[in-house]
Design a protein around this motif. Structure first.
Motif, short mmCIF file in Angstrom:
data_model
loop_
_atom_site.label_atom_id
_atom_site.label_comp_id
_atom_site.label_asym_id
_atom_site.label_seq_id
_atom_site.Cartn_x
_atom_site.Cartn_y
_atom_site.Cartn_z
N VAL A 17 0.69 -0.46 -0.27
CA VAL A 17 -0.02 0.14 -0.32
C VAL A 17 1.14 0.93 0.19
O VAL A 17 2.31 1.03 0.64
N LEU B 128 -3.22 6.77 -4.60
CA LEU B 128 -4.21 5.63 -5.32
C LEU B 128 -3.96 5.58 -6.91
O LEU B 128 -3.98 6.54 -7.23
N GLN C 274 -7.00 7.97 0.31
CA GLN C 274 -6.02 7.04 1.09
C GLN C 274 -6.91 5.29 1.52
O GLN C 274 -6.59 4.75 2.02
N ASN D 109 -7.59 2.59 -0.70
CA ASN D 109 -6.20 2.48 -1.40
C ASN D 109 -6.19 1.11 0.07
O ASN D 109 -5.11 -0.18 -0.28
#
Lengths: 231, 273
Positions: free
Chosen positions: A99, A103, A160, A163
């Motif tokens: 991660v 994104l 976020q 994501n």
């Protein structure tokens, strides 16, 4: 030790910039790390020291300059340095989650499908993948009215969370987290912390970079201070 | 491995990798005194998308034309693994058998829909034709399958009997993709498939292509000059310059950590989106 999920040994990385007079920027040299199931190791050190570079070398979007990166993949410990790209792709599909701060998604794809995508790539049926995606988005507090919209127009914090949901959709044995909470408020940060704790509970090994020290304290089981590479 | 062994963590042997679907070696092509392509080698696996990027004249289209039977390379081989497991050099297959392979196993999607569609027959006939070439005869079944494919490509099946020139550019391109994929090819060549389209239409097409490639597990070679398109669609990236492949790797690795000076320049020259 034999149950380690990730062992990085002697990792080196130097960037060569051909169009800046061939300048060499050594970022990592002789970097070592061992990570076991249920652990969350937090990399610390000033910006530019190479924290993100470690994560990117492990995930393979940076090419390691030397050393070994051993990952437990399907019960076997395999070296990713010099691995065949088919192996790397399979390790990413099943074992390594990553991660990043930002994104990156195909335009026009609804949020729910952006999150479900890693599951679909594993062959999970569309219904089950979307159900898992919905569960994660709900846990992260993303309003349901946004799920059918593409995330490109969302706020930084919303993107976020999309994501993060995407990164946690598959229950990867090893998770690489690069500042996943930078744009989140306290309530949302604690939701992410709960997800990370759950991942540790099920035996995931987590390697993270967290700018927010309180957050790092809450989820980290060990801290690793990085030193500058030898120049 | 002695360093790792010191940790008492000797790695297991590297996992076995299945044989590739296509293995190209030493492909070369000259036009007069100009080298269009030299020493091009790569391998492609089932379900994998390989993007070939580079500027105009780098040799991308030459490579695609030579592999897809639209042109003859001067040297090299391209071993293709058929469904029965046997491998053939498609460059030495002979015209008739190569055309058969193109019809049954391969597909080509051209930048300009005019090169991939027949404008004199209806949209439905364009798709059905490929089915008939592969032996389909039953009219009702074929019509149902064509309707299904038009829907998958987000074309209203009600418009099946209309001629392609009544469609927008984006629809024509989607129709071409339906015509190509209806026979479930194992390998598809895509030549700048979003090249002539508006940006909003491009995104929609990219998403459709990505989904179809995953669902059908088709391997694809995608020629594009657009690094963003390559990042969205491709597993791997080959960078061509002056007819040669100067760098080949996982798409995000090549774009995030380019090794070759030319790739570094190419990546650095793109405005971040």
């Amino acid at each position: 030790m034999s149950a380690a999920s990730l062992v990085v040994h002697g990792l080196g990385k130097t960037f060569r910039l051909a169009h800046r007079g061939g300048i060499e920027l050594p970022v990592l040299s002789g970097f070592d790390l061992t990570l076991g199931p249920g652990e969350c190791v937090v990399l610390i050190g000033p910006s530019g020291i190479g924290k993100s570079t470690v994560l990117r070398c492990v995930y393979g979007n940076y090419l390691p300059g030397g050393g070994h990166i051993l990952v437990r993949h399907g019960g076997r410990l395999i070296d990713l340095v010099g691995a065949h790209h088919r192996t790397m792709m399979e390790v990413r599909r099943r074992t390594l989650g990553y991660v990043s701060q930002f994104l990156r998604a195909v335009p026009r794809v609804p949020t729910l499908d952006v999150v479900a995508d890693p599951l679909l790539r594993l062959g999970v049926a569309v219904g089950a993948a979307r159900a898992r995606a919905a569960e994660l988005l709900e846990r992260l507090g993303l309003p349901e009215r946004l799920w059918s919209l593409p995330p490109q127009t969302f706020s930084g914090g919303e993107q976020q969370r999309v994501n993060i949901a995407r990164g946690f959709a598959v229950e990867y044995p090893v998770l690489l987290l690069d500042e996943p909470t930078a744009a989140l408020d306290a309530a949302n940060r604690s939701r992410v912390a709960a997800l990370i704790d759950d991942a540790k509970q099920r035996g995931a090994a987590v390697l993270g970079i967290f700018h927010d020290l309180d957050f790092a304290d809450a989820v980290g089981t060990r801290f690793l201070r990085m030193a500058a590479a030898e120049r | 491995m002695s360093d790792a062994a010191a940790l008492e963590l000797a790695p297991d042997a590297a996992p076995a990798v299945a044989p590739p679907l296509l293995a190209a070696r030493g492909l070369a092509k000259r036009y007069g005194r100009r080298t269009a392509m030299a020493d091009v080698s790569f391998e492609l696996w089932p379900g994998e998308v390989l993007a070939v990027v580079g500027e105009s004249g780098a040799g991308k289209s030459t490579l695609l034309r030579c592999l897809s039977g639209q042109d003859e390379p001067d040297a090299g081989e391209a071993m293709y693994r058929r469904l029965d497991g046997t491998a053939v050099d498609v460059l030495r297959l002979g015209d008739v058998r190569r055309r058969l392979l193109l019809r049954t196993d391969w597909g080509v999607i051209h930048q300009n829909p005019r090169d991939g569609l027949r404008f004199g027959v209806s949209a439905g006939a364009n798709v059905a034709e490929r089915l008939m070439e592969n032996g389909a005869r039953h009219y009702a079944d074929m019509r149902a399958e064509v309707a299904d494919w038009l829907m998958r490509l987000e074309i209203d099946p009600e418009r099946m009997d209309e001629l392609p020139h009544t469609f927008s550019g984006g629809m024509q391109q989607r129709l071409q993709i339906a015509r190509c994929l209806v026979t479930r090819p194992r390998l598809v060549f895509l030549d700048e498939p979003t090249g002539g389209l508006d940006v909003s239409v491009q995104a929609r097409l990219l998403d459709l292509l990505r989904t179809l490639v995953r669902e059908l597990e088709v391997a694809a070679i995608l020629v594009t000059h657009d690094l963003a398109v390559a990042r969205m669609l491709a597993d791997r990236l080959a960078v061509m310059r002056d007819g040669r492949v100067v760098e080949l790797g996982l798409t995000d690795q090549v774009l995030d950590d380019p090794q070759h000076p030319y790739t570094q320049l190419l990546v650095a020259s793109v405005l971040p989106a």
